[in-house]
Design a protein around this motif. Structure first.
Motif, PDB file in Angstrom:
ATOM      1  N   UNK A  53       0.720  -1.104   0.094  1.00 36.95           N
ATOM      2  CA  UNK A  53       0.096   0.176   0.062  1.00 36.95           C
ATOM      3  C   UNK A  53       0.908   1.283  -0.043  1.00 36.95           C
ATOM      4  N   UNK A  54       0.243   2.531   0.330  1.00 31.28           N
ATOM      5  CA  UNK A  54       0.988   3.571  -0.010  1.00 31.28           C
ATOM      6  C   UNK A  54       2.237   3.742   1.025  1.00 31.28           C
ATOM      7  N   UNK A  55       1.801   3.187   2.394  1.00 31.31           N
ATOM      8  CA  UNK A  55       2.891   3.398   3.462  1.00 31.31           C
ATOM      9  C   UNK A  55       3.971   2.312   3.150  1.00 31.31           C
ATOM     10  N   UNK A  56       3.557   0.935   2.820  1.00 31.91           N
ATOM     11  CA  UNK A  56       4.835  -0.064   2.260  1.00 31.91           C
ATOM     12  C   UNK A  56       5.601   0.525   1.000  1.00 31.91           C
ATOM     13  N   UNK A  57       4.814   1.186   0.100  1.00 30.10           N
ATOM     14  CA  UNK A  57       5.573   1.855  -0.970  1.00 30.10           C
ATOM     15  C   UNK A  57       6.557   2.671  -0.587  1.00 30.10           C
ATOM     16  N   UNK A  58       6.500   3.460   0.346  1.00 31.48           N
ATOM     17  CA  UNK A  58       7.514   4.405   0.856  1.00 31.48           C
ATOM     18  C   UNK A  58       8.828   3.837   1.340  1.00 31.48           C
ATOM     19  N   UNK A  59       8.555   2.729   1.828  1.00 35.46           N
ATOM     20  CA  UNK A  59       9.679   2.068   2.448  1.00 35.46           C
ATOM     21  C   UNK A  59      10.440   0.987   1.760  1.00 35.46           C
ATOM     22  N   UNK A  60       9.674   0.646   0.536  1.00 35.47           N
ATOM     23  CA  UNK A  60      10.210  -0.442  -0.204  1.00 35.47           C
ATOM     24  C   UNK A  60      11.601  -0.141  -0.975  1.00 35.47           C
ATOM     25  N   UNK A  61      12.688  -0.832  -0.855  1.00 29.80           N
ATOM     26  CA  UNK A  61      13.713  -0.392  -1.598  1.00 29.80           C
ATOM     27  C   UNK A  61      13.898  -1.040  -2.821  1.00 29.80           C
ATOM     28  N   UNK A  62      15.098  -0.207  -3.807  1.00 32.10           N
ATOM     29  CA  UNK A  62      15.471  -0.927  -4.945  1.00 32.10           C
ATOM     30  C   UNK A  62      14.064  -1.152  -5.777  1.00 32.10           C
ATOM     31  N   UNK A  69      12.817  11.076   1.512  1.00 29.47           N
ATOM     32  CA  UNK A  69      13.592  10.801   2.807  1.00 29.47           C
ATOM     33  C   UNK A  69      13.518  12.254   3.652  1.00 29.47           C
ATOM     34  N   UNK A  70      13.098  13.250   3.134  1.00 26.80           N
ATOM     35  CA  UNK A  70      12.991  14.582   3.615  1.00 26.80           C
ATOM     36  C   UNK A  70      12.284  14.545   5.034  1.00 26.80           C
ATOM     37  N   UNK A  71      13.026  15.184   5.903  1.00 22.38           N
ATOM     38  CA  UNK A  71      12.144  15.466   7.477  1.00 22.38           C
ATOM     39  C   UNK A  71      11.020  16.167   7.173  1.00 22.38           C
ATOM     40  N   UNK A  72       9.729  15.867   7.492  1.00 24.68           N
ATOM     41  CA  UNK A  72       8.852  16.863   7.606  1.00 24.68           C
ATOM     42  C   UNK A  72       9.043  18.049   8.495  1.00 24.68           C
ATOM     43  N   UNK A  73       8.655  19.158   7.717  1.00 25.82           N
ATOM     44  CA  UNK A  73       8.919  20.501   8.472  1.00 25.82           C
ATOM     45  C   UNK A  73       7.380  21.055   9.100  1.00 25.82           C
ATOM     46  N   UNK A  74       7.606  21.351  10.349  1.00 26.94           N
ATOM     47  CA  UNK A  74       6.267  21.835  11.084  1.00 26.94           C
ATOM     48  C   UNK A  74       6.242  23.291  10.541  1.00 26.94           C
ATOM     49  N   UNK A  75       4.936  23.378  10.497  1.00 31.82           N
ATOM     50  CA  UNK A  75       4.289  24.757  10.039  1.00 31.82           C
ATOM     51  C   UNK A  75       3.100  25.379  10.828  1.00 31.82           C
ATOM     52  N   UNK A  76       2.997  26.375  10.808  1.00 32.27           N
ATOM     53  CA  UNK A  76       1.822  27.132  11.599  1.00 32.27           C
ATOM     54  C   UNK A  76       1.455  28.399  10.831  1.00 32.27           C
ATOM     55  N   UNK A  77       0.167  28.056  10.589  1.00 32.27           N
ATOM     56  CA  UNK A  77      -0.547  29.145   9.575  1.00 32.27           C
ATOM     57  C   UNK A  77      -1.360  30.410  10.491  1.00 32.27           C
ATOM     58  N   UNK A  93      -0.840  11.631  -2.838  1.00 35.15           N
ATOM     59  CA  UNK A  93       0.077  10.958  -1.903  1.00 35.15           C
ATOM     60  C   UNK A  93       1.447  10.481  -2.725  1.00 35.15           C
ATOM     61  N   UNK A  94       2.027   9.430  -2.033  1.00 32.11           N
ATOM     62  CA  UNK A  94       2.984   8.759  -2.615  1.00 32.11           C
ATOM     63  C   UNK A  94       3.001   8.659  -4.110  1.00 32.11           C
ATOM     64  N   UNK A  95       1.758   8.087  -4.476  1.00 33.25           N
ATOM     65  CA  UNK A  95       1.530   7.426  -5.954  1.00 33.25           C
ATOM     66  C   UNK A  95       1.621   8.683  -6.745  1.00 33.25           C
ATOM     67  N   UNK A 120       4.006  15.159   5.709  1.00 30.99           N
ATOM     68  CA  UNK A 120       5.091  15.281   4.665  1.00 30.99           C
ATOM     69  C   UNK A 120       4.715  15.872   3.418  1.00 30.99           C
ATOM     70  N   UNK A 121       5.644  16.078   2.492  1.00 28.39           N
ATOM     71  CA  UNK A 121       5.210  16.852   1.344  1.00 28.39           C
ATOM     72  C   UNK A 121       4.240  16.277   0.542  1.00 28.39           C
TER      73      UNK A 121
END
Length: 730
Positions: free
Chosen positions: A84-93, A624-632, A609-611, A641-642
């Motif tokens: 799924x979308x979560x597994x997709x982000x962590x699957x290498x190669x 692999x970018x770290x999520x940036x905290x934001x305040x509006x 999403x990632x798709x 995440x982006x």
């Protein structure tokens, strides 16, 4: 606890009971329609029935076919059974191909994926489209997964194989070629079609109905359990009758009405005209159960049960809820407890006075959903002047009048040249011209000044208008003042509810401070519970989007980019009658000019999403970018995440409607041609402030696409049937 009605399962319920042993000649005369369901013959007949249904399907029969967006990937890892979308982000190669629109056909025990031939005319020579992939459905390595609940996308993983057609038997022969796993992600055009594909694929792979179905009510914090017999067949008509939407709602009401809080938590809202509806919820995302027929008009008995496969196909499966169906809010409560209803809109002809030259330009103003639209007076779509014809002669009933007003509002938004958010208006006042307090003037120039009123915007600019008379100018001031006050309060309330919902999904980014700190141990904050009745869920996923209660389905500010390259631009986006209407937001002006091209969603797909992020050019997306905290500015805090704030619209360009009578969500288009699989397509990329906003936009746009697909039934049938498949003998 609600028990399943066993009486509907009794095949011989109409025949009189027979007491004592039955003579042998009576037993031998029994058929499958008269057999006692409690005997071994009944079980044999059921198995025979299933095998007969399977054997009746010939190898060249197409069980299902659709156009879909498909992305194909490959990995050397053979341990993937769920993707799924979560597994997709962590699957290498992971090696993947770019997505594209394909024709997906399900024939017996395989899925065939076709595309257009690259050589012009080759389809006419061969008699079929080019076969790209074949997925064996009966293989033990083939697994089905829910990829994204937001997009209603599903995934099939299988072993890499070579495919060869046995001409003697006209069946596919699969042979293992290499180690690894092939991954196919499918995105159907409409959500309901995605549900139907997953339900029927899950059934073909031996999916089993659970022994009970739990339905939660967030208002009462209670659940209703409906028991299902263990031997109940997944295709049993009695099962579908019991789990019809109306019947399930009635069962839940009968079970919950005896609860102590029912009168105050639910019954009071039902007395106000609201209703209870079913919805599948995943985290803070709602998907209402509202369609009992499929896109071809055939009944889909699994319209409530279609979420059950998610229990086995998703790592975090959604749950079935019964909750009050909210429409768009029409009132606010102030801090002092005062109840304020939404003021009526105002529209009419005025003259805009230019600040430098003092020249006048006739325009038409109209307010919709907290926005002031400026239109050309020759394309203003004003209401019928009073007195020309009785209302009863023009509109047979109130429903017809309401639909007529919705179509008129749609025409105004589509034809608007400029829009102004009412929240940007700081003050509206009568222009006294320096001689305030005077009643009547002999000087005509002074009289015109008395007919003028001004709007002071938050940018410091002043817009000056002249009405027909002093009385009309005062009415404009009073009505606009009430609208500005209400919509500012409305947005504050919506922002507060959205903040509460966002904080329910993650810890606070900014720690809560105390006015008095006596160095005492403070109790920890209560754990979050997404099953609680958050008001933001009802407003973000309101039923006005499904029933078309107003011209505007959804509106908001987003960053948008045409195509995969270029700069993002801030736009005020309106979802209206199956179209996306855009107004460009500048830095120094509160008047937003319209973008001439309106996006018709007739042949559009929505993905997120990632798709969607994988389509961005290299360097624009860093997984692999770290999520940036934001305040509006309104207090919303997010650290999503982006890719979780991103969604895309993939579409074939279609002409926009001329007026609301051509609304593609209700009126079939007259064009007889349909785009090919390899026809020109375009993409729009959108960025939101949070994952909550992204999910709400995806749901609203998907709901409009769903209505378009059902209104364009003959055209969608033609889209599905265009293109021949590889011929197989039976």
């Amino acid at each position: 606890m609600v028990q399943f009605d066993h009486s509907s399962n009794d095949i011989s319920s109409d025949s009189p009971p027979i007491a004592g042993p039955v003579p042998p000649e009576v037993v031998l005369q029994r058929t499958t329609s008269t057999v006692d369901p409690n005997t071994s013959l009944a079980a044999t007949a059921l198995v025979s029935d299933r095998s007969t249904r399977a054997d009746d399907v010939r190898w060249d029969d197409t069980l299902k076919r659709d156009r879909m967006l498909v992305r194909v990937s490959y990995t050397k890892d053979e341990g993937i059974t769920h993707f799924d979308d979560a597994v997709h982000r962590t699957t290498r190669n992971l090696h993947f191909e770019d997505w594209g629109e394909f024709l997906v056909a399900w024939r017996r025990d395989s899925l065939e994926i076709y595309k257009d031939h690259s050589t012009p005319g080759k389809e006419w020579i061969t008699g079929h489209k080019e076969l790209s992939y074949v997925i064996p459905l009966k293989s033990s390595r083939t697994k089905l997964s829910l990829y994204s609940f937001v997009d209603s996308t599903f995934c099939i993983t299988c072993a890499p194989t070579t495919t060869q057609l046995n001409t003697a038997t006209s069946r596919w022969v699969f042979s293992r070629t290499k180690e690894g796993t092939n991954i196919f992600v499918f995105k159907p055009k409409s959500r309901s079609r995605g549900y139907d594909w997953m339900w029927q694929l899950w059934r073909s792979q031996g999916g089993q109905i659970p022994t009970s179905v739990d339905i939660y009510n967030p208002g009462l914090s209670m659940k209703v359990k409906i028991d299902i017999p263990i031997n109940m067949d997944v295709d049993n008509d009695a099962l579908y009758r019991t789990f019809k939407r109306e019947n399930v709602i009635e069962l839940c009401i009968d079970s919950l009405r005896d609860m102590p809080d029912w009168k105050y938590a639910v019954q009071e809202q039902l007395n106000q005209g609201k209703s209870l509806e079913l919805a599948w919820r995943a985290n803070a995302n709602l998907d209402w159960v509202w369609l009992e027929d499929d896109v071809t008009g055939k009944p889909r008995g699994w319209h409530v049960l279609c979420g059950l496969p998610f229990k086995q196909l998703a790592l975090k499966p959604p749950i079935l809820e019964i909750r009050v169906a909210e429409h768009a809010p029409t009132h606010v409560h102030l801090r002092n407890g005062r109840h304020v209803d939404e003021p009526p809109s105002i529209e009419g002809y005025v003259d805009r006075i230019r600040p430098n030259t003092q020249t006048k330009q006739q325009i038409y103003l109209s307010t919709h959903h907290g926005n002031l639209f400026i239109l050309n007076p020759f394309a203003a779509f004003p209401p019928m002047p009073p007195g020309l014809a009785p209302v009863a002669d023009l509109y047979t009933d109130a429903v017809t009048l309401r639909h007529s007003e919705i179509r008129r509002g749609t025409n105004q938004i589509m034809a608007a040249t400029t829009v102004c958010d009412l929240r940007t208006i700081v003050a509206d006042q009568e222009d006294e011209g320096g001689d305030g307090g005077l009643g009547k003037f002999s000087d005509r120039s002074r009289a015109r000044v008395r007919r003028s009123f001004e709007l002071l915007l938050n940018t410091g600019h002043v817009i000056r208008f002249e009405a027909h008379s002093c009385r009309v100018a005062i009415e404009w001031i009073e009505r606009l003042r009430a609208l500005v006050f209400y919509w500012k309060q409305r947005h504050r309330t919506d922002a507060k509810q959205e903040i509460e919902l966002a904080q329910a999904q993650r810890p606070r980014l900014t720690p809560q401070t105390r006015v008095r700190d006596d160095n005492q141990d403070l109790p920890p904050e209560a754990p979050t519970d997404l099953s609680a009745p958050f008001a933001a869920m009802g407003s973000l996923y309101n039923w006005c989007a499904l029933e078309g209660c107003s011209p505007i389905v959804k509106v908001g500010r987003l960053y948008m980019r045409k195509g995969l390259r270029g700069q993002y631009k801030l736009v005020q986006l309106f979802l209206v009658a199956g179209h996306l209407v855009r107004f460009g937001i500048g830095l120094s002006s509160s008047l937003y000019p319209s973008v001439r091209q309106k996006i018709n969603l007739l042949d559009a797909y929505v993905c997120s999403g990632y798709f969607a992020a994988q389509c961005l050019p290299q360097g624009q997306f860093i997984p692999n970018a770290e999520p940036a905290p934001r305040r509006y500015q309104d207090g919303l805090e997010t650290d999503d995440r982006e890719e979780d704030m991103l969604f895309m619209i993939w579409y074939h360009p279609q002409p926009q409607m001329v007026n609301a009578d051509q609304d593609p969500t209700v009126t079939p288009v007259t064009s007889k041609s349909v785009p090919g699989l390899s026809s020109k397509h375009k993409m729009l990329v959108f960025k939101t402030r949070s994952i909550l906003e992204r999910d709400a936009w995806c749901w609203a746009i998907n709901s409009e696409i769903e209505k378009i697909v059902r209104a364009q039934k003959s055209r969608e049938d033609k889209l599905r049937e265009t293109g021949c498949l590889l011929k197989l003998s039976g």
